[in-house]
Design a protein around this motif. Structure first.
Motif, mmCIF file in Angstrom:
data_model
loop_
_atom_site.group_PDB
_atom_site.id
_atom_site.type_symbol
_atom_site.label_atom_id
_atom_site.label_comp_id
_atom_site.label_asym_id
_atom_site.label_seq_id
_atom_site.Cartn_x
_atom_site.Cartn_y
_atom_site.Cartn_z
ATOM 1 N N ASN A 136 -5.945 -0.357 -7.454
ATOM 2 C CA ASN A 136 -6.902 0.215 -6.525
ATOM 3 C C ASN A 136 -7.692 -0.889 -5.821
ATOM 4 O O ASN A 136 -8.190 -1.809 -6.459
ATOM 5 N N TYR A 137 -7.808 -0.746 -4.518
ATOM 6 C CA TYR A 137 -8.636 -1.652 -3.722
ATOM 7 C C TYR A 137 -9.725 -0.819 -3.039
ATOM 8 O O TYR A 137 -9.462 0.288 -2.583
ATOM 9 N N TRP A 138 -10.919 -1.390 -2.946
ATOM 10 C CA TRP A 138 -12.039 -0.687 -2.333
ATOM 11 C C TRP A 138 -12.646 -1.525 -1.222
ATOM 12 O O TRP A 138 -12.815 -2.732 -1.361
ATOM 13 N N ILE A 197 0.830 -1.202 0.000
ATOM 14 C CA ILE A 197 0.000 0.000 0.000
ATOM 15 C C ILE A 197 0.867 1.256 0.000
ATOM 16 O O ILE A 197 1.763 1.401 0.833
ATOM 17 N N LEU A 205 0.189 0.145 -10.371
ATOM 18 C CA LEU A 205 -0.643 0.577 -9.254
ATOM 19 C C LEU A 205 -2.018 -0.071 -9.357
ATOM 20 O O LEU A 205 -2.601 -0.145 -10.436
ATOM 21 N N ARG A 212 1.062 -0.917 -4.808
ATOM 22 C CA ARG A 212 2.018 -1.034 -5.910
ATOM 23 C C ARG A 212 2.432 -2.500 -6.025
ATOM 24 O O ARG A 212 3.204 -3.006 -5.216
ATOM 25 N N THR A 264 -0.615 9.244 2.455
ATOM 26 C CA THR A 264 0.349 8.376 1.796
ATOM 27 C C THR A 264 1.117 7.550 2.833
ATOM 28 O O THR A 264 1.038 7.801 4.041
ATOM 29 N N VAL A 295 -4.360 2.276 -2.489
ATOM 30 C CA VAL A 295 -3.596 2.121 -3.723
ATOM 31 C C VAL A 295 -2.370 1.278 -3.393
ATOM 32 O O VAL A 295 -1.577 1.636 -2.528
ATOM 33 N N ASN A 337 -10.423 3.485 0.277
ATOM 34 C CA ASN A 337 -9.662 3.082 -0.900
ATOM 35 C C ASN A 337 -8.201 2.942 -0.536
ATOM 36 O O ASN A 337 -7.674 3.735 0.243
ATOM 37 N N THR A 345 -6.852 11.832 1.698
ATOM 38 C CA THR A 345 -5.905 10.753 1.451
ATOM 39 C C THR A 345 -4.690 10.913 2.360
ATOM 40 O O THR A 345 -4.371 12.028 2.799
ATOM 41 N N SER A 347 -13.290 12.277 -3.960
ATOM 42 C CA SER A 347 -12.265 12.098 -2.949
ATOM 43 C C SER A 347 -12.515 13.033 -1.776
ATOM 44 O O SER A 347 -12.904 14.190 -1.960
ATOM 45 N N TYR A 359 -13.330 8.203 0.184
ATOM 46 C CA TYR A 359 -14.154 8.785 -0.858
ATOM 47 C C TYR A 359 -15.597 8.764 -0.364
ATOM 48 O O TYR A 359 -15.937 8.014 0.552
#
Length: 117
Positions: free
Chosen positions: A105-107, A30, A103, A99, A51, A97, A95, A49, A46, A36
């Motif tokens: 995306n998971y929800w 991740i 990349l 790698r 990181t 993201v 959500n 977020t 959005s 969102y």
């Protein structure tokens, strides 16, 4: 990566709620987690977020009212929502993201937030 979102509910205008997003699986991949929301008849947007480096970003409508944070030991990201308004009513989605080469995306499933008197 599996995401479990919870913490929604009914709250009066001006109230607060805290949403949680618990991650499991390949969490090492991740790079960012976000919240969102989607209101009836509107597109998903959005909200906030964070990181893997701890950099946060907020949508203008929630700046100063919402705070995104994380607890790495619990693999959980939180969204503290204060001074809630009726326009914050929506289904909120978590959500992530990851790698994995490219990349991905998971929800998580949505959690309903209703702000009403």
């Amino acid at each position: 990566v599996q995401l479990q979102a919870y913490g929604g509910g009914l709250v009066q205008p001006g109230g607060s709620l805290r949403l949680s997003c618990a991650a499991s699986g390949s969490i090492f991949s991740i790079v960012a987690v976000g919240w969102y929301r989607q209101a009836p008849g509107k597109q998903r947007e959005s909200v906030a977020t964070i990181t893997s480096g701890g950099v946060t970003n907020y949508a203008d409508p929630v700046k100063g009212r919402f705070t995104i944070s994380r607890n790495n030991a619990k693999n959980t990201v939180y969204l503290q929502m204060n001074s809630l308004k009726s326009e914050d009513t929506a289904v909120y989605y978590c959500n992530a993201v990851g790698r994995v080469g490219a990349l991905v995306n998971y929800w998580g499933q949505g959690t309903q937030v209703t702000v009403s008197s």
